[in-house]
Design an enzyme around this catalytic site. Sequence first.
Site, PDB file in Angstrom:
ATOM      1  N   ASN A   1      13.063  -5.492  -2.960  1.00 33.74           N
ATOM      2  CA  ASN A   1      12.135  -4.489  -3.614  1.00 33.74           C
ATOM      3  C   ASN A   1      11.069  -3.831  -2.593  1.00 33.74           C
ATOM      4  OD1 ASN A   1      12.330  -6.655  -6.288  1.00 33.74           O
ATOM      5  ND2 ASN A   1      13.254  -4.760  -6.434  1.00 33.74           N
TER       6      ASN A   1
ATOM      7  N   ILE B   1       6.786  -0.547  -1.667  1.00 36.33           N
ATOM      8  CA  ILE B   1       7.008  -1.617  -2.589  1.00 36.33           C
ATOM      9  C   ILE B   1       7.258  -1.035  -3.891  1.00 36.33           C
ATOM     10  CG2 ILE B   1       6.048  -3.622  -3.913  1.00 36.33           C
ATOM     11  CD1 ILE B   1       3.897  -3.625  -1.630  1.00 36.33           C
ATOM     12  N   CYS B   2       8.439  -1.630  -4.399  1.00 35.58           N
ATOM     13  CA  CYS B   2       8.899  -1.092  -5.809  1.00 35.58           C
ATOM     14  C   CYS B   2       8.449  -2.091  -7.095  1.00 35.58           C
ATOM     15  CB  CYS B   2      10.329  -1.164  -6.039  1.00 35.58           C
ATOM     16  SG  CYS B   2      10.988  -0.396  -7.449  1.00 35.58           S
ATOM     17  N   LEU B   3       7.513  -1.701  -7.577  1.00 33.10           N
ATOM     18  CA  LEU B   3       6.551  -2.732  -8.599  1.00 33.10           C
ATOM     19  C   LEU B   3       6.108  -1.767  -9.560  1.00 33.10           C
ATOM     20  CD1 LEU B   3       5.894  -5.607  -8.984  1.00 33.10           C
ATOM     21  CD2 LEU B   3       3.884  -5.281  -7.939  1.00 33.10           C
TER      22      LEU B   3
END
Length: 178
Positions: A107, A114-116
């Site tokens: 991620n 950041i993929c959050l």
Amino acid sequence: MAQNINPDSIRTTSPSKPSLQQQRGSADKHSVSKRLQHELMTLMMSGEMGISAFPDGENLFKWIGTINGGSGTVYEGLRYKLVLTFPPSYPYTPPNVTFDTMCFHPNVDQYGNICLDILKEKWSALYDVRTILLSIQSLLAEPNVASPLNSAAAELWSNQEAYKKALLDHYHKHVTRK
């Protein structure tokens, strides 16, 4: 969500009059500064292991954070540096958070993005720097491989031995190069 509505964005005056936000001017920046100072004190007093963050010099709107990989995970023993940049509308909009230390993770892309979800559509004004850092630390151990930014890392994740080898190769290659 009500906690994500910036009270200054609600128009309470006629269109010809300046908005509340325009009237307040630098008061908004002061309230954000006050919130960030409070978050800094809370983080320092929490004694939370494996995470830290401090303003970058005199700039209260840019912080340098660190997270340690959680014990018992493939990231154990690794330390990552992050950059947190707070917008003037914080906490009603999330900070921009990126890895400064190259991070091999499903991620995280090659630029440190950041993929959050809590840094995007699931953001809440109730979150703070501590919550963000703990969430990223947790993401290291429990990635969302169904929505990867790094497909090579996502493909390796199911084979933890191969993943750890690739992770350590990547980490040592980029950390020793800096």
